[in-house]
Design an enzyme around this catalytic site. Sequence first.
Site, PDB file in Angstrom:
ATOM      1  CB  SER A  17      -0.880   0.005   1.250  1.00 45.86           C
ATOM      2  OG  SER A  17      -1.360   1.322   1.472  1.00 45.86           O
ATOM      3  CG  HIS A  42      -4.000  -1.495  -1.380  1.00 47.23           C
ATOM      4  ND1 HIS A  42      -5.144  -2.232  -1.611  1.00 47.23           N
ATOM      5  CD2 HIS A  42      -4.305  -0.657  -0.349  1.00 47.23           C
ATOM      6  CE1 HIS A  42      -6.089  -1.864  -0.763  1.00 47.23           C
ATOM      7  NE2 HIS A  42      -5.610  -0.905   0.017  1.00 47.23           N
ATOM      8  CG  ASP A  44      -4.980   2.590   1.099  1.00 48.56           C
ATOM      9  OD1 ASP A  44      -5.948   1.819   1.076  1.00 48.56           O
ATOM     10  OD2 ASP A  44      -3.828   2.241   1.419  1.00 48.56           O
ATOM     11  CG  MET A  46      -8.217   7.459   2.844  1.00 50.06           C
ATOM     12  SD  MET A  46      -7.399   7.430   4.446  1.00 50.06           S
ATOM     13  CE  MET A  46      -6.486   5.892   4.332  1.00 50.06           C
ATOM     14  CG  HIS A  78      -9.221   0.369  -0.013  1.00 47.80           C
ATOM     15  ND1 HIS A  78      -8.565   0.161   1.188  1.00 47.80           N
ATOM     16  CD2 HIS A  78     -10.548   0.350   0.287  1.00 47.80           C
ATOM     17  CE1 HIS A  78      -9.456   0.036   2.165  1.00 47.80           C
ATOM     18  NE2 HIS A  78     -10.663   0.156   1.645  1.00 47.80           N
ATOM     19  CG  MET A  80     -11.146   3.499   2.670  1.00 47.82           C
ATOM     20  SD  MET A  80      -9.557   3.395   3.500  1.00 47.82           S
ATOM     21  CE  MET A  80      -8.492   3.455   2.071  1.00 47.82           C
ATOM     22  CG  MET A 149     -11.544  -2.398   5.993  1.00 50.92           C
ATOM     23  SD  MET A 149     -10.081  -1.898   5.038  1.00 50.92           S
ATOM     24  CE  MET A 149      -9.036  -1.116   6.278  1.00 50.92           C
ATOM     25  N   GLY A 154      -8.575   4.352   7.611  1.00 50.40           N
ATOM     26  CA  GLY A 154      -8.247   5.769   7.759  1.00 50.40           C
ATOM     27  C   GLY A 154      -6.763   6.061   7.911  1.00 50.40           C
ATOM     28  CG  ASP A 184      -6.106  -2.529   3.645  1.00 48.96           C
ATOM     29  OD1 ASP A 184      -5.022  -2.236   4.184  1.00 48.96           O
ATOM     30  OD2 ASP A 184      -6.730  -1.755   2.898  1.00 48.96           O
ATOM     31  N   GLY A 185      -4.617  -3.988   6.753  1.00 46.06           N
ATOM     32  CA  GLY A 185      -4.433  -3.334   8.040  1.00 46.06           C
ATOM     33  C   GLY A 185      -3.648  -4.190   9.018  1.00 46.06           C
ATOM     34  CB  SER A 207       3.312   1.013   8.423  1.00 39.71           C
ATOM     35  OG  SER A 207       2.550  -0.003   9.032  1.00 39.71           O
TER      36      SER A 207
HETATM   37  C1  DX5 Z   1      -5.967   2.155   5.777  1.00 37.93           C
HETATM   38  C2  DX5 Z   1      -5.644   1.574   4.423  1.00 37.93           C
HETATM   39  C3  DX5 Z   1      -4.544   0.600   4.384  1.00 37.93           C
HETATM   40  C4  DX5 Z   1      -3.236   1.049   4.990  1.00 37.93           C
HETATM   41  C5  DX5 Z   1      -2.726  -0.112   5.770  1.00 37.93           C
HETATM   42  O1  DX5 Z   1      -7.290   2.520   5.881  1.00 37.93           O
HETATM   43  O2  DX5 Z   1      -6.760   0.958   3.807  1.00 37.93           O
HETATM   44  O3  DX5 Z   1      -4.336   0.088   3.068  1.00 37.93           O
HETATM   45  O4  DX5 Z   1      -2.248   1.451   4.067  1.00 37.93           O
HETATM   46  O5  DX5 Z   1      -1.616   0.282   6.460  1.00 37.93           O
HETATM   47  P1  DX5 Z   1      -0.810  -0.719   7.401  1.00 37.93           P
HETATM   48  O6  DX5 Z   1      -0.319  -1.845   6.557  1.00 37.93           O
HETATM   49  O7  DX5 Z   1       0.288   0.160   7.907  1.00 37.93           O
HETATM   50  O8  DX5 Z   1      -1.752  -1.166   8.480  1.00 37.93           O
HETATM   51 ZN    ZN Z   2      -6.373  -0.019   1.818  1.00 39.55          ZN
END
Ligand code: DX5
Ligand code: ZN
Length: 229
Positions: A17, A42, A44, A46, A78, A80, A149, A154, A184-185, A207
């Site tokens: 991501s 990926h 993200d 938002m 993705h 959001m 999730m 977020g 994811d997460g 991360s």
């Molecule tokens: C957060 C995103 C994720 C995010 C995950 O809402 O959808 O894709 O990048 O981050 P990590 O892998 O650090 O939990």
């Molecule tokens: Zn994501």
Amino acid sequence: MSASSKDLLRSVRVAPSILSADFARLREQVGEVLDVGARIVHVDVMDGHFVPPITLGPLVVAALREQVEKAGAMLDVHLMIERPERQVSEFIKAGAHSITVHAESTPQLAYAVHLIRDSGACVGVAINPATPVGALSEITDAIDMTLCMTINPGWGGQPFIEHSLEKLPRVRAILSEDVAVEVDGGINPATAPKCRQAGANVFVAGSAIFSSADPGEAYLAIAQSLQTD
Ligand code: DX5
Ligand code: ZN
């Protein structure tokens, strides 16, 4: 592309991501994971409404398209955002290979799904940790992927929600075999194998990859934990 997006989503894959990447060096950072074998990137999106932060939009997808396609990889977008059906065509034009919308983000979920499907992209539906699995039950025949999730959406860098390991088998159980399950997460070399065992096959990691000094090595550590490349 060497493999179709649908085939990529059906295989066991780590999906970096870019949310946690250094945006001033985005091309270089994406190159580091493509070079070691990443084939699902990926993205993200938002909007400051569905989730508090604002991140990026179609311009960034368009900017990555050539680099990602040259590597035989795909852009997994993705969304959001609220009312995602209003933005689908912009992300398709920008080059999204798959688009995932949240079941919680629109009263017009079936319409959003059909818009994505009609565009030729792969289609995913995401559910938040507190959303019951049943939110997917009327739409399973129309989708290529479910995104479960494993944090509240977020922000990157949050801890994995352990309850997901109990939820994932129930998600897997209502889907036909050819529908992918993405998590994811909080995904890292410790949590990814547990999610695989619980039924997931695509593993988004932000991360754990991009906050590392060597994103390529960090990608491989997760891939190796899943015994794939
Ligand atoms: C957060 C995103 C994720 C995010 C995950 O809402 O959808 O894709 O990048 O981050 P990590 O892998 O650090 O939990
Ligand atoms: Zn994501």
